[in-house]
Design an enzyme around this catalytic site. Structure first.
Site, short mmCIF file in Angstrom:
data_model
loop_
_atom_site.label_atom_id
_atom_site.label_comp_id
_atom_site.label_asym_id
_atom_site.label_seq_id
_atom_site.Cartn_x
_atom_site.Cartn_y
_atom_site.Cartn_z
CD GLU A 17 -2.60 1.35 2.62
OE1 GLU A 17 -3.10 0.31 3.04
OE2 GLU A 17 -2.72 2.46 3.18
CD GLU A 22 -2.82 7.26 5.58
OE1 GLU A 22 -3.86 6.60 5.73
OE2 GLU A 22 -1.72 6.95 6.07
#
Length: 179
Positions: A17, A22
């Site tokens: 991933e 974020e």
């Protein structure tokens, strides 16, 4: 963020991933760039770094440019053109380096609520929330050559290419071939 399209090396996070950016709502002035890899959960690992604005700023006040450069063996992160992180070391139980970041991934843009990353919402959590996106751009280096028949996009023609083609043509993406 990005997830593997084909999950070649196993479940999350053995196939990887890539978190391009974020942001945790409780830390509005800090963004993170992270790689998730290793083995399938719960034996997965991650590595990454953060970028923090000056104390009086937060990312919701204006648009910012978040960028990631991904080349064989290296991933770099930027905020507003400022480089803040480079990663060159990772692994997966499913294959040798540079796996799992040697396969195609797809992009996801979302606003998540709850979970172990930020914790559950409570009475101080503000709803509704939104994510404003001005644009998303994806570039490929001009010196990259795609080979005819390289269906798994690994820059070589090998036995995996016809298997990848058969899988795409005849099976759901998560179904293994019987050979």
């Amino acid at each position: 963020w990005m997830l593997p399209t084909d999950w070649i090396y196993g479940g999350w996070a053995a196939s990887g991933e890539i978190d391009i950016v974020e942001l945790r709502g409780q830390e509005p002035g800090t963004v993170l760039g992270t790689l998730h890899y290793g083995a399938s959960w719960p034996r997965n690992v991650f590595s990454g770094d953060s970028f923090t604005l000056p104390p009086t700023d937060d990312f919701s006040q204006e648009f910012h440019d978040f960028a990631m450069e991904w080349e064989p063996g290296v991933v770099r992160w930027y905020v507003d053109g400022q480089h803040y992180q480079t990663q060159t070391e990772w692994f997966t139980d499913g294959a040798g380096y540079p796996a799992p970041f040697d396969r195609r991934f797809h992009m996801i843009l979302n606003v998540a609520v709850g979970g172990s990353f930020v914790g559950n919402p409570n009475d101080t959590t503000v709803f509704p929330q939104r994510m404003g996106v001005d644009h998303v751009r994806v570039f490929t280096r001009s010196d990259t050559t795609l080979l005819p028949g390289d269906f798994d996009l690994d820059s070589s023609i090998d036995i995996h290419d016809p298997l990848t083609l058969l899988r795409r043509l005849f099976l759901p993406s998560d179904t293994p071939l019987p050979c």
